[in-house]
Structures are given as structure tokens and as C-alpha cells.
Motif scaffolding. Structure first.
Motif, PDB file in Angstrom:
ATOM      1  N   ALA A 138      51.437  -5.971  21.906  1.00 34.59           N
ATOM      2  CA  ALA A 138      50.245  -5.281  22.394  1.00 34.59           C
ATOM      3  C   ALA A 138      49.128  -6.279  22.646  1.00 34.59           C
ATOM      4  CB  ALA A 138      49.800  -4.229  21.381  1.00 34.59           C
ATOM      5  N   SER A 139      49.147  -7.359  21.879  1.00 34.24           N
ATOM      6  CA  SER A 139      48.148  -8.415  22.043  1.00 34.24           C
ATOM      7  C   SER A 139      48.744  -9.724  21.543  1.00 34.24           C
ATOM      8  CB  SER A 139      46.874  -8.085  21.253  1.00 34.24           C
ATOM      9  OG  SER A 139      45.847  -9.008  21.546  1.00 34.24           O
ATOM     10  N   VAL A 140      48.315 -10.835  22.143  1.00 36.93           N
ATOM     11  CA  VAL A 140      48.817 -12.159  21.765  1.00 36.93           C
ATOM     12  C   VAL A 140      47.620 -13.062  21.475  1.00 36.93           C
ATOM     13  CG1 VAL A 140      50.168 -14.167  22.465  1.00 36.93           C
ATOM     14  CG2 VAL A 140      50.856 -11.880  23.219  1.00 36.93           C
ATOM     15  N   TRP A 191      59.330  -2.807  17.660  1.00 36.63           N
ATOM     16  CA  TRP A 191      59.737  -2.003  18.807  1.00 36.63           C
ATOM     17  C   TRP A 191      60.648  -0.856  18.378  1.00 36.63           C
ATOM     18  CZ3 TRP A 191      64.741  -1.697  21.160  1.00 36.63           C
ATOM     19  CH2 TRP A 191      64.767  -1.011  22.381  1.00 36.63           C
ATOM     20  N   LEU A 192      61.548  -1.141  17.436  1.00 35.55           N
ATOM     21  CA  LEU A 192      62.473  -0.112  16.974  1.00 35.55           C
ATOM     22  C   LEU A 192      61.760   1.014  16.229  1.00 35.55           C
ATOM     23  CD1 LEU A 192      65.607  -2.113  15.746  1.00 35.55           C
ATOM     24  CD2 LEU A 192      65.466  -0.546  17.694  1.00 35.55           C
ATOM     25  N   VAL A 193      60.726   0.661  15.456  1.00 34.67           N
ATOM     26  CA  VAL A 193      60.007   1.700  14.692  1.00 34.67           C
ATOM     27  C   VAL A 193      58.785   2.204  15.449  1.00 34.67           C
ATOM     28  CG1 VAL A 193      60.816   0.888  12.450  1.00 34.67           C
ATOM     29  CG2 VAL A 193      58.715  -0.071  13.416  1.00 34.67           C
ATOM     30  N   ARG A 194      58.647   1.744  16.701  1.00 38.57           N
ATOM     31  CA  ARG A 194      57.574   2.201  17.592  1.00 38.57           C
ATOM     32  C   ARG A 194      56.181   1.942  17.023  1.00 38.57           C
ATOM     33  NH1 ARG A 194      59.947   7.884  20.188  1.00 38.57           N
ATOM     34  NH2 ARG A 194      61.892   6.972  20.966  1.00 38.57           N
ATOM     35  N   LEU A 195      56.010   0.742  16.493  1.00 35.16           N
ATOM     36  CA  LEU A 195      54.700   0.312  16.012  1.00 35.16           C
ATOM     37  C   LEU A 195      54.157  -0.765  16.942  1.00 35.16           C
ATOM     38  CD1 LEU A 195      55.165  -0.029  12.135  1.00 35.16           C
ATOM     39  CD2 LEU A 195      53.988   1.799  13.387  1.00 35.16           C
ATOM     40  N   PRO A 196      52.844  -0.847  17.094  1.00 39.51           N
ATOM     41  CA  PRO A 196      52.286  -1.938  17.901  1.00 39.51           C
ATOM     42  C   PRO A 196      52.536  -3.280  17.235  1.00 39.51           C
ATOM     43  CG  PRO A 196      50.534  -0.715  16.797  1.00 39.51           C
ATOM     44  CD  PRO A 196      51.800   0.063  16.578  1.00 39.51           C
ATOM     45  N   HIS A 197      52.747  -4.295  18.058  1.00 38.46           N
ATOM     46  CA  HIS A 197      53.045  -5.636  17.552  1.00 38.46           C
ATOM     47  C   HIS A 197      52.033  -6.632  18.092  1.00 38.46           C
ATOM     48  CE1 HIS A 197      55.066  -9.630  17.707  1.00 38.46           C
ATOM     49  NE2 HIS A 197      55.375  -9.295  16.476  1.00 38.46           N
ATOM     50  N   MET A 225      64.566  -5.445   7.899  1.00 38.61           N
ATOM     51  CA  MET A 225      63.139  -5.565   8.175  1.00 38.61           C
ATOM     52  C   MET A 225      62.550  -4.199   8.536  1.00 38.61           C
ATOM     53  SD  MET A 225      61.053  -8.041  10.812  1.00 38.61           S
ATOM     54  CE  MET A 225      61.316  -9.526   9.839  1.00 38.61           C
ATOM     55  N   VAL A 226      63.267  -3.450   9.360  1.00 38.38           N
ATOM     56  CA  VAL A 226      62.818  -2.106   9.732  1.00 38.38           C
ATOM     57  C   VAL A 226      62.662  -1.228   8.481  1.00 38.38           C
ATOM     58  CG1 VAL A 226      63.579   0.042  10.826  1.00 38.38           C
ATOM     59  CG2 VAL A 226      63.651  -2.113  12.097  1.00 38.38           C
ATOM     60  N   ARG A 227      63.620  -1.320   7.581  1.00 40.32           N
ATOM     61  CA  ARG A 227      63.553  -0.529   6.347  1.00 40.32           C
ATOM     62  C   ARG A 227      62.328  -0.894   5.517  1.00 40.32           C
ATOM     63  NH1 ARG A 227      69.917  -1.340   4.722  1.00 40.32           N
ATOM     64  NH2 ARG A 227      70.799   0.281   6.113  1.00 40.32           N
ATOM     65  N   THR A 228      62.056  -2.182   5.417  1.00 35.06           N
ATOM     66  CA  THR A 228      60.904  -2.623   4.625  1.00 35.06           C
ATOM     67  C   THR A 228      59.596  -2.160   5.263  1.00 35.06           C
ATOM     68  OG1 THR A 228      62.127  -4.581   3.886  1.00 35.06           O
ATOM     69  CG2 THR A 228      59.739  -4.634   3.659  1.00 35.06           C
ATOM     70  N   ILE A 229      59.485  -2.304   6.576  1.00 40.65           N
ATOM     71  CA  ILE A 229      58.278  -1.876   7.285  1.00 40.65           C
ATOM     72  C   ILE A 229      58.065  -0.373   7.113  1.00 40.65           C
ATOM     73  CG2 ILE A 229      57.230  -1.603   9.575  1.00 40.65           C
ATOM     74  CD1 ILE A 229      58.656  -4.237  10.359  1.00 40.65           C
ATOM     75  N   ALA A 230      59.162   0.389   7.178  1.00 35.27           N
ATOM     76  CA  ALA A 230      59.065   1.841   7.008  1.00 35.27           C
ATOM     77  C   ALA A 230      58.677   2.200   5.575  1.00 35.27           C
ATOM     78  CB  ALA A 230      60.394   2.493   7.382  1.00 35.27           C
ATOM     79  N   THR A 231      59.251   1.489   4.605  1.00 32.22           N
ATOM     80  CA  THR A 231      58.917   1.739   3.195  1.00 32.22           C
ATOM     81  C   THR A 231      57.442   1.457   2.931  1.00 32.22           C
ATOM     82  OG1 THR A 231      61.171   1.180   2.488  1.00 32.22           O
ATOM     83  CG2 THR A 231      59.443   1.090   0.811  1.00 32.22           C
ATOM     84  N   TRP A 232      56.945   0.386   3.521  1.00 30.86           N
ATOM     85  CA  TRP A 232      55.536   0.036   3.343  1.00 30.86           C
ATOM     86  C   TRP A 232      54.598   0.947   4.138  1.00 30.86           C
ATOM     87  CZ3 TRP A 232      56.230  -5.988   3.984  1.00 30.86           C
ATOM     88  CH2 TRP A 232      56.586  -6.545   2.743  1.00 30.86           C
TER      89      TRP A 232
END
Length: 380
Positions: A151-153, A115-121, A88-95
Motif C-alpha cells: 500500500a505504501s513503500v 495479501w493472503l489475509v487481506r491486510l495492507p502491507h 506467518m499467516v497463522r501468527t498474524i491472525a492470532t495477533w
């Protein structure tokens, strides 16, 4: 802005329809949307029609039904979650996404990957009851993790907000009612005033004890006992054991000619139009897309007075409410509409007027878009 959406299934049920409404609206606002799903299914066809890129990654849920709460099963799902984080991390980074957006309470891998790629969720909670019924594999710790990794729910009703407010920071919780767009060919159908041979009740939803199909059957049995020729159409699929128990109830009360199982209907509007009344018997409905669809179609709805249903129906004004679990009261409300066709039409018309303009795709997308912009604007 590029957003990676994480869905818990590739089916087309309430949360997935809400996702499609949102994707449609966000795309028009210039958001580049990507979608992750755990399996192949009809949702992917709809995504292709919207020209939205998707990827299948076999991540698991982090909730379990009561009969599947074994320690081994929980551990197995937890390890599967950890295993699928890397692809999943790889796909998010590729995109090259800016935000990860989990469109369900029952999947945690998106939050961990973000969290691993330090993006807001952003976590969008469409479901209720998992805290109350302790269905999370991690028990009471799960909703606290939703808070920690987001970051928000977003919640779909005040009822869901109240449930999660015990665990999630109030400043993170945001109530946004989803969009409900009647699908093609779903023009408003006004109720018929003339007498009919049968009084047609329809209940739509997955077959599950919490959805109350058994309650609807008991109410029809009570009506038939009183000499009212009521018919019940049960639309949906789901728990096979529960389906078998419903069949047993039907046989016990001799309702074989009064209750019909329709199965899944991707577009239930023709069935809604053909009904005299729509039943929403869910013990705790998080939102109630079917309720809004029926209201937009000008049909009266009788709903259990719990969860998000009470936020949609004003008793005696835009529909009728009954005490959850009280099938005799449900039968009385159905009988009232059977005996008062003018009131039936009045309630359906008032419901349509109330619902029209409140659940638009444009409003839904704009509220979420503003929230996403706010999340990106936060420092670090």
C-alpha cells in the motif's frame, strides 16, 4: 492500531537499530507492535526490554550474492518462502494485526502473507543496489512485486528513492529519514587540537567489498608512503573471503602496525570518540547511520560522494567528500585534516549542529505513524 513488523534478521545492524528506534517511538504513540524474525539473536533481547512480543519463523531472503546465484538455490529459496507463508499467516491472525510492515527489501514473505489475509502491507526499503546489481532471485520482476504487494513503500534516502522509482509507483514511494539516537554514555566528544603521535582513522561497517575497507587501506598506505603515521581501525565483521583479501593488502603494503581489525561493536561510539576522522567509503550507502552518529558526536567524516552519503555531508561545510574508488583523493582529504586540526574541529562542530534535531526518534515515529494511519484510512 496493531502492526506486525517483519525483520530480515535478529542481529543488531543498521536496519535493526532503525527498527528499534521506530518501535520505541510508535509504542509511545500507543501503537501495539509485534515482530517476526527468521532466527534467534541479540535483537530479541532488545525487544524484550521494550516489552514487545516476537515470534521466530524461519523464512528465507529472496536475494542472493553473486557467487550464489545458481538456479537450484533460487528455486529452493522460493519454495521455502511459500512454505513459511502459512505459519506467518497463522501468527498474524492470532495477533489480530491491522497492518503488516516489512522492514527490509530482502524478505518477501511478509508481503505475500499480508495479501493472503487481506491486510495492507507497508514495505520499508533500507537497502540499495539489489536492483542495480540484479541480486533478487526473481530478477527485474522483484521490485515490481514490491510495488504490487504494498500500500505504501518507505525509502531511507533520495538515492534509494531514485533507484526504485523506475519500478514503483511514485504515489506509493515515501522518503522518511530514520532516527539516530546516541546510545547511553555517548556524550559529544570534541576533537583534540593538540598534536598526536598517530592520526587515527576509523571505518565502521560490515566487511564487504561494497563498504570500501580496501579503499581505506590503500589510502593509509599512501599516507604512510608520504611519511604520515596514520592508523586505521576497521570495525565490523562479515565476508570471510573479503577479510582475507584485506589481510593480504595489509601484508603487501607492510601495514601490520598501521591497520587493526576490531570486530563487531554493538555500540561504536567510544571508538568514534577516540578517532580523529571517520571514514565512510561505501560505494553506495543507502543512508549512513554511522555517518550521522559521528556527526552527532562532533567528529569530521570523509565520505564517498555517492548514495545517501551526499545527502548527509555538505562537502567542505559539514564534512568532506571524495570520488568513490579514488583512494589517492581519499588520502589527500585525510592528509588535509591531519595538517589542519582547527579545520577538523570546525567541520566536526558544524556537522554536530546540522545533525542535531534532524534525526530524532519522535519525528521518525510520527512520520511513520501518520503514514500508517493514512494506509488504514484508505477504502478497501
Amino acid at each position: 492500531m496493531r502492526v506486525c513488523f517483519v525483520s530480515h534478521s535478529a542481529g543488531k545492524y543498521g536496519a535493526e537499530f532503525a527498527l528499534l528506534e521506530l518501535l520505541n517511538g510508535l509504542t509511545e504513540l500507543g501503537v501495539d507492535c509485534k515482530v517476526l524474525v527468521p532466527e534467534r539473536g541479540p535483537l530479541l533481547v532488545a525487544l524484550d526490554r521494550l516489552h514487545i512480543e516476537w515470534q521466530v519463523i524461519g523464512y528465507p531472503n529472496w536475494i542472493s550474492e553473486p557467487r550464489r546465484r545458481g538456479v537450484f538455490s533460487r528455486i529452493k529459496r522460493t519454495f521455502k518462502t511459500l512454505f513459511w507463508i502459512i505459519p506467518m499467516v497463522r501468527t498474524i491472525a492470532t495477533w489480530r494485526c491491522d497492518i503488516v510492515y516489512t522492514n527490509t527489501a530482502i524478505v518477501s514473505v511478509g508481503a505475500l502473507a499480508a495479501w493472503l489475509v487481506r491486510l495492507p502491507h507497508v514495505w520499508h526499503l533500507h537497502e540499495s543496489g539489489y536492483c542495480r546489481e540484479q541480486l533478487f532471485d526473481l530478477g527485474k520482476h522483484a521490485p515490481h512485486l514490491i510495488d504490487h504487494f504494498s500500500a505504501s513503500v518507505i525509502v531511507v534516502s533520495r538515492a534509494v528513492k531514485n533507484e526504485y522509482s523506475l519500478y514503483i509507483s511514485p504515489q506509493k514511494l515515501r522518503l522518511i529519514y530514520q532516527a539516530v539516537t546516541l546510545r547511553e554514555g555517548n556524550e559529544c566528544a570534541l576533537d583534540r587540537l593538540e598534536d598526536n603521535q598517530h592520526f587515527r582513522c576509523t571505518i565502521i561497517g560490515s566487511l564487504h567489498a561494497s563498504k570500501g575497507q580496501d579503499e581505506a587501506i590503500f589510502a593509509v598506505a599512501e599516507l604512510v608512503r608520504r611519511g604520515i603515521d596514520a592508523r586505521l581501525l576497521i570495525v565490523g565483521t562479515g565476508d570471510h573471503r573479503f577479510h582475507d583479501s584485506l589481510e593480504q593488502h595489509i601484508k603487501h603494503y607492510g601495514l601490520e602496525e598501521h591497520v587493526i581489525f576490531h570486530g563487531y561493536a554493538e555500540n561504536p561510539m567510544p571508538l568514534i570518540r577516540d578517532a580523529d576522522v571517520i571514514l565512510m567509503c561505501s560505494r553506495f550507502e543507502a543512508f549512513g547511520r554511522v555517518t550521522v552518529e559521528a556527526m552527532l558526536a562532533g567528529k569530521p567524516v570523509i565520505g564517498a560522494a555517492s548514495g545517501g552519503t551526499v545527502e548527509l555531508i555538505q562537502d567542505g561545510k559539514t564534512g568532506l567528500l571524495y570520488e568513490p574508488g579514488n583512494y589517492k583523493e581519499l588520502a589527500l582529504k585525510i592528509q588535509y585534516l591531519f595538517e589542519n586540526p582547527v579545520e577538523r574541529l570546525k567541520l566536526g562542530t558544524a556537522a554536530r549542529i546540522w545533525a542535531t534535531g534532524r534525526f530524532t526518534q519522535k519525528r521518525y515515529a510520527m512520520e511513520v505513524h501518520n503514514l500508517l494511519n493514512g494506509v488504514l484510512a484508505r477504502p478497501g
